[in-house]
Write a protein that holds these residues in place. Structure first.
Motif, PDB file in Angstrom:
ATOM      1  N   PRO A  84      31.991  43.424  71.989  1.00 40.21           N
ATOM      2  CA  PRO A  84      31.514  44.760  71.592  1.00 40.21           C
ATOM      3  C   PRO A  84      30.025  44.961  71.858  1.00 40.21           C
ATOM      4  CG  PRO A  84      32.950  43.877  69.901  1.00 40.21           C
ATOM      5  CD  PRO A  84      32.715  42.774  70.897  1.00 40.21           C
ATOM      6  N   ALA A  85      29.202  43.980  71.597  1.00 38.75           N
ATOM      7  CA  ALA A  85      27.766  44.113  71.864  1.00 38.75           C
ATOM      8  C   ALA A  85      27.493  44.146  73.363  1.00 38.75           C
ATOM      9  CB  ALA A  85      26.997  42.970  71.213  1.00 38.75           C
ATOM     10  N   VAL A  86      28.250  43.358  74.139  1.00 42.33           N
ATOM     11  CA  VAL A  86      28.064  43.352  75.594  1.00 42.33           C
ATOM     12  C   VAL A  86      28.416  44.714  76.171  1.00 42.33           C
ATOM     13  CG1 VAL A  86      28.955  42.384  77.755  1.00 42.33           C
ATOM     14  CG2 VAL A  86      28.424  40.874  75.854  1.00 42.33           C
ATOM     15  N   LEU A  87      29.497  45.313  75.701  1.00 44.44           N
ATOM     16  CA  LEU A  87      29.926  46.607  76.234  1.00 44.44           C
ATOM     17  C   LEU A  87      29.009  47.752  75.809  1.00 44.44           C
ATOM     18  CD1 LEU A  87      33.792  46.302  75.829  1.00 44.44           C
ATOM     19  CD2 LEU A  87      32.428  46.021  77.902  1.00 44.44           C
ATOM     20  N   ARG A  88      28.350  47.606  74.662  1.00 46.42           N
ATOM     21  CA  ARG A  88      27.471  48.676  74.175  1.00 46.42           C
ATOM     22  C   ARG A  88      26.017  48.460  74.566  1.00 46.42           C
ATOM     23  NH1 ARG A  88      27.520  50.462  68.470  1.00 46.42           N
ATOM     24  NH2 ARG A  88      26.202  52.024  69.429  1.00 46.42           N
ATOM     25  N   ALA A  89      25.702  47.449  75.324  1.00 45.61           N
ATOM     26  CA  ALA A  89      24.313  47.176  75.704  1.00 45.61           C
ATOM     27  C   ALA A  89      23.716  48.400  76.390  1.00 45.61           C
ATOM     28  CB  ALA A  89      24.246  45.965  76.628  1.00 45.61           C
ATOM     29  N   GLY A  90      22.534  48.772  75.953  1.00 46.39           N
ATOM     30  CA  GLY A  90      21.853  49.934  76.522  1.00 46.39           C
ATOM     31  C   GLY A  90      22.196  51.231  75.811  1.00 46.39           C
ATOM     32  N   ASP A  91      23.202  51.226  74.954  1.00 52.63           N
ATOM     33  CA  ASP A  91      23.598  52.422  74.207  1.00 52.63           C
ATOM     34  C   ASP A  91      23.009  52.323  72.811  1.00 52.63           C
ATOM     35  OD1 ASP A  91      24.845  54.719  73.315  1.00 52.63           O
ATOM     36  OD2 ASP A  91      26.735  53.692  72.886  1.00 52.63           O
ATOM     37  N   ASP A  92      21.718  52.585  72.709  1.00 51.47           N
ATOM     38  CA  ASP A  92      21.048  52.415  71.420  1.00 51.47           C
ATOM     39  C   ASP A  92      20.914  53.717  70.642  1.00 51.47           C
ATOM     40  OD1 ASP A  92      19.058  53.733  72.783  1.00 51.47           O
ATOM     41  OD2 ASP A  92      17.783  51.964  72.988  1.00 51.47           O
ATOM     42  N   GLY A  93      21.341  54.828  71.197  1.00 53.34           N
ATOM     43  CA  GLY A  93      21.281  56.106  70.501  1.00 53.34           C
ATOM     44  C   GLY A  93      19.867  56.521  70.135  1.00 53.34           C
ATOM     45  N   GLY A  94      18.892  56.146  70.920  1.00 52.42           N
ATOM     46  CA  GLY A  94      17.518  56.519  70.640  1.00 52.42           C
ATOM     47  C   GLY A  94      16.791  55.565  69.712  1.00 52.42           C
ATOM     48  N   SER A  97      15.999  49.346  68.269  1.00 51.41           N
ATOM     49  CA  SER A  97      16.238  48.158  67.452  1.00 51.41           C
ATOM     50  C   SER A  97      17.725  47.954  67.149  1.00 51.41           C
ATOM     51  CB  SER A  97      15.452  48.250  66.142  1.00 51.41           C
ATOM     52  OG  SER A  97      15.943  49.316  65.349  1.00 51.41           O
ATOM     53  N   VAL A  98      18.593  48.865  67.595  1.00 50.28           N
ATOM     54  CA  VAL A  98      20.026  48.732  67.304  1.00 50.28           C
ATOM     55  C   VAL A  98      20.614  47.567  68.083  1.00 50.28           C
ATOM     56  CG1 VAL A  98      22.261  49.869  67.502  1.00 50.28           C
ATOM     57  CG2 VAL A  98      20.303  51.135  66.665  1.00 50.28           C
ATOM     58  N   LEU A  99      20.432  47.543  69.376  1.00 50.33           N
ATOM     59  CA  LEU A  99      20.923  46.452  70.231  1.00 50.33           C
ATOM     60  C   LEU A  99      19.756  45.951  71.078  1.00 50.33           C
ATOM     61  CD1 LEU A  99      24.312  48.044  71.345  1.00 50.33           C
ATOM     62  CD2 LEU A  99      24.016  46.157  69.753  1.00 50.33           C
ATOM     63  N   PRO A 100      18.857  45.161  70.497  1.00 45.93           N
ATOM     64  CA  PRO A 100      17.613  44.843  71.201  1.00 45.93           C
ATOM     65  C   PRO A 100      17.699  43.671  72.178  1.00 45.93           C
ATOM     66  CG  PRO A 100      17.545  43.903  69.017  1.00 45.93           C
ATOM     67  CD  PRO A 100      18.833  44.673  69.118  1.00 45.93           C
ATOM     68  N   LEU A 101      18.787  42.935  72.199  1.00 46.87           N
ATOM     69  CA  LEU A 101      18.828  41.713  72.996  1.00 46.87           C
ATOM     70  C   LEU A 101      19.633  41.902  74.282  1.00 46.87           C
ATOM     71  CD1 LEU A 101      19.480  39.205  70.078  1.00 46.87           C
ATOM     72  CD2 LEU A 101      17.311  39.735  71.175  1.00 46.87           C
ATOM     73  N   PRO A 102      19.436  41.001  75.259  1.00 47.11           N
ATOM     74  CA  PRO A 102      20.247  41.039  76.484  1.00 47.11           C
ATOM     75  C   PRO A 102      21.596  40.350  76.214  1.00 47.11           C
ATOM     76  CG  PRO A 102      18.566  39.348  76.672  1.00 47.11           C
ATOM     77  CD  PRO A 102      18.330  40.047  75.368  1.00 47.11           C
ATOM     78  N   TYR A 103      22.557  41.089  75.707  1.00 46.73           N
ATOM     79  CA  TYR A 103      23.803  40.500  75.224  1.00 46.73           C
ATOM     80  C   TYR A 103      24.669  39.933  76.331  1.00 46.73           C
ATOM     81  CZ  TYR A 103      22.473  42.451  70.797  1.00 46.73           C
ATOM     82  OH  TYR A 103      21.796  42.736  69.648  1.00 46.73           O
ATOM     83  N   LEU A 104      24.691  40.562  77.482  1.00 49.64           N
ATOM     84  CA  LEU A 104      25.490  40.028  78.588  1.00 49.64           C
ATOM     85  C   LEU A 104      24.976  38.652  78.995  1.00 49.64           C
ATOM     86  CD1 LEU A 104      27.697  40.288  80.706  1.00 49.64           C
ATOM     87  CD2 LEU A 104      26.043  41.476  82.162  1.00 49.64           C
ATOM     88  N   ARG A 105      23.662  38.540  79.170  1.00 48.78           N
ATOM     89  CA  ARG A 105      23.079  37.248  79.529  1.00 48.78           C
ATOM     90  C   ARG A 105      23.362  36.195  78.459  1.00 48.78           C
ATOM     91  NH1 ARG A 105      17.021  36.228  78.558  1.00 48.78           N
ATOM     92  NH2 ARG A 105      17.995  35.977  76.550  1.00 48.78           N
ATOM     93  N   ASN A 106      23.187  36.562  77.202  1.00 43.57           N
ATOM     94  CA  ASN A 106      23.405  35.601  76.115  1.00 43.57           C
ATOM     95  C   ASN A 106      24.866  35.181  76.027  1.00 43.57           C
ATOM     96  OD1 ASN A 106      20.721  35.849  75.624  1.00 43.57           O
ATOM     97  ND2 ASN A 106      20.951  37.105  73.789  1.00 43.57           N
ATOM     98  N   TRP A 107      25.770  36.120  76.225  1.00 43.35           N
ATOM     99  CA  TRP A 107      27.201  35.795  76.204  1.00 43.35           C
ATOM    100  C   TRP A 107      27.532  34.811  77.327  1.00 43.35           C
ATOM    101  CZ3 TRP A 107      30.997  38.078  79.710  1.00 43.35           C
ATOM    102  CH2 TRP A 107      32.315  37.749  79.399  1.00 43.35           C
TER     103      TRP A 107
END
Length: 158
Positions: A84-94, A97-107
């Motif tokens: 879920p975090a990987v798919l929502r990366a970049g969708d922070d809604g303005g 701080s909602v999704l601040p990390l590079p989740y795809l890389r970390n996964w």
């Protein structure tokens, strides 16, 4: 396990489940508890009806050995939690701080690290099995050599 220990564990599990449901359904942020129950039901259906059978079929038909199968289970769990975090990366809604990390890389790093660990476990297991096999062969060769080295009885030269 004795019946008393099983009963105690059952009672503790039911008590924790009840406490969790009480906290979940008594939370002021949850406006419709039925939605939570429906979400939980469908989560159970997807897990037991789709995720586990697919994982078991892949493990049974495509992967040989307990170590790769274990890694497949770990990779599936990490993917279920992280997707879920990987798919929502970049969708922070303005709000950055909602999704601040590079989740795809970390996964991918977690998958690579667990695959490396699984490979290390498999290599150590193979090395230990090889050493045991070499030890068995060496003992067999020593027994055979002892049998071959025996001298024939001396002939009488008179």
């Amino acid at each position: 396990m004795t019946a008393a220990v099983r009963a105690l564990l059952l009672a503790a599990g039911l008590a924790l489940t009840g406490y969790g449901l009480y906290g979940l359904l008594g939370d002021p942020y949850i406006t419709d508890p039925v939605d939570v129950l429906v979400w939980g039901f469908w989560g159970l259906v997807v897990h037991d009806g789709l995720w586990v059978p697919v994982l078991c079929l892949l493990g049974a038909f495509l992967v040989r050995g307990p170590v790769p199968r274990g890694w497949l289970v770990v990779a599936a769990a990490v993917t279920a939690v992280g997707l879920p975090a990987v798919l929502r990366a970049g969708d922070d809604g303005g709000n950055p701080s909602v999704l601040p990390l590079p989740y795809l890389r970390n996964w991918l790093l977690v998958l690579a690290a667990t695959a490396g660990l699984a490979l290390l476990v498999a290599l150590v297991g193979r090395w230990r099995r090889r050493d045991r096999a070499v030890g068995y062969r060496n003992r067999a060769v020593r027994r055979r050599d002892r049998a071959v080295r025996r001298r024939a009885p001396r002939e009488d030269r008179s």
